[in-house]
Motif scaffolding. Structure first.
Motif, short mmCIF file in Angstrom:
data_model
loop_
_atom_site.label_atom_id
_atom_site.label_comp_id
_atom_site.label_asym_id
_atom_site.label_seq_id
_atom_site.Cartn_x
_atom_site.Cartn_y
_atom_site.Cartn_z
N LEU A 64 0.84 -1.19 0.00
CA LEU A 64 0.00 0.00 0.00
C LEU A 64 0.88 1.25 0.00
CD1 LEU A 64 -2.67 -1.06 2.63
CD2 LEU A 64 -2.85 -1.13 0.14
N PHE A 65 0.41 2.27 -0.69
CA PHE A 65 1.17 3.51 -0.81
C PHE A 65 0.23 4.70 -0.71
CE2 PHE A 65 2.90 7.05 -3.22
CZ PHE A 65 4.19 7.13 -2.71
N ALA A 66 0.64 5.71 0.07
CA ALA A 66 -0.10 6.97 0.15
C ALA A 66 0.90 8.09 0.41
CB ALA A 66 -1.14 6.94 1.26
N ASN A 67 0.65 9.23 -0.20
CA ASN A 67 1.51 10.39 -0.01
C ASN A 67 0.64 11.63 -0.04
OD1 ASN A 67 3.17 12.71 -1.33
ND2 ASN A 67 4.62 11.36 -0.29
N TRP A 68 0.81 12.51 0.96
CA TRP A 68 -0.01 13.70 1.02
C TRP A 68 0.78 15.00 1.04
CZ3 TRP A 68 -0.30 9.96 4.88
CH2 TRP A 68 0.35 10.26 6.06
N ASP A 69 2.09 14.95 0.94
CA ASP A 69 2.85 16.20 0.94
C ASP A 69 3.64 16.42 -0.35
OD1 ASP A 69 4.97 14.46 1.21
OD2 ASP A 69 5.85 15.49 2.92
N GLY A 70 3.51 15.56 -1.32
CA GLY A 70 4.19 15.75 -2.60
C GLY A 70 5.56 15.11 -2.70
N SER A 71 6.07 14.55 -1.62
CA SER A 71 7.35 13.86 -1.70
C SER A 71 7.13 12.47 -2.31
CB SER A 71 7.98 13.73 -0.30
OG SER A 71 7.17 12.93 0.51
N LYS A 72 8.20 11.75 -2.50
CA LYS A 72 8.09 10.43 -3.13
C LYS A 72 7.98 9.28 -2.12
CE LYS A 72 9.00 11.73 -7.44
NZ LYS A 72 8.05 11.70 -8.49
N ARG A 73 8.05 9.59 -0.83
CA ARG A 73 8.09 8.50 0.14
C ARG A 73 6.69 8.04 0.55
NH1 ARG A 73 8.20 9.24 5.68
NH2 ARG A 73 7.46 11.26 6.33
N ASN A 74 6.62 6.81 1.02
CA ASN A 74 5.37 6.23 1.46
C ASN A 74 5.06 6.74 2.87
OD1 ASN A 74 3.14 4.69 1.94
ND2 ASN A 74 4.15 2.71 1.67
N MET A 75 4.07 7.59 2.97
CA MET A 75 3.77 8.22 4.24
C MET A 75 2.81 7.40 5.10
SD MET A 75 3.76 12.17 3.13
CE MET A 75 4.36 12.82 4.66
N LEU A 76 2.38 6.25 4.62
CA LEU A 76 1.55 5.39 5.46
C LEU A 76 2.31 4.94 6.70
CD1 LEU A 76 -0.51 3.05 3.12
CD2 LEU A 76 -1.34 4.77 4.69
N HIS A 77 3.63 4.84 6.59
CA HIS A 77 4.44 4.42 7.73
C HIS A 77 4.41 5.48 8.84
CE1 HIS A 77 5.98 0.79 5.91
NE2 HIS A 77 6.11 1.48 4.79
N ASP A 78 4.09 6.72 8.51
CA ASP A 78 3.95 7.76 9.53
C ASP A 78 2.73 7.55 10.41
OD1 ASP A 78 6.19 8.86 8.43
OD2 ASP A 78 5.15 10.51 7.43
N LEU A 79 1.78 6.75 9.93
CA LEU A 79 0.56 6.48 10.69
C LEU A 79 0.70 5.27 11.59
CD1 LEU A 79 -2.06 6.97 7.84
CD2 LEU A 79 -1.35 8.63 9.55
#
Length: 109
Positions: A64-79
């Motif tokens: 799964l992949f999600a990004n909400w700030d425009g960078s290329k990293r997978n931000m789901l790991h921040d959750l």
């Protein structure tokens, strides 16, 4: 098509294992099947931006992949929930014999 808002993710050392939504806990393989088949949509609502969660394929399988700030990293790991930390008692450190000899020779005691 129903949509589910992702609040948190559960992960281990292999990656994301489960998704915690407002309606319950769902296994990551089920989420990937729902997204691939088009039965359900998943999204993350962070920083006043609604980011869709996508299913991507790599050499190791689908994830799964999600990004909400425009960078290329997978931000789901921040959750993800933070890992529990443990303190480890270290044994007292003995002074080095070489260091004590050098200090004695140089007059720094």
């Amino acid at each position: 098509m129903s949509e589910h808002r992702i609040e948190y993710v559960a992960r281990d050392r292999t990656g994301i294992t489960a998704v915690i939504t407002t309606t319950g806990v769902i296994d990551v393989d089920t989420v990937i099947q729902h997204i691939s088949a088009g039965h359900s949509g998943y999204y993350v609502d962070r920083d006043w931006k609604r980011a869709p969660v996508r299913s991507l394929t790599s050499f190791s399988g689908e994830y799964l992949f999600a990004n909400w700030d425009g960078s290329k990293r997978n931000m789901l790991h921040d959750l993800a929930f933070p890992s529990p930390t443990r303190t480890i008692a270290l044994p007292p450190r003995r002074p080095s014999r070489l260091r004590s000899i050098v200090r004695t020779l140089l007059g720094r005691r």
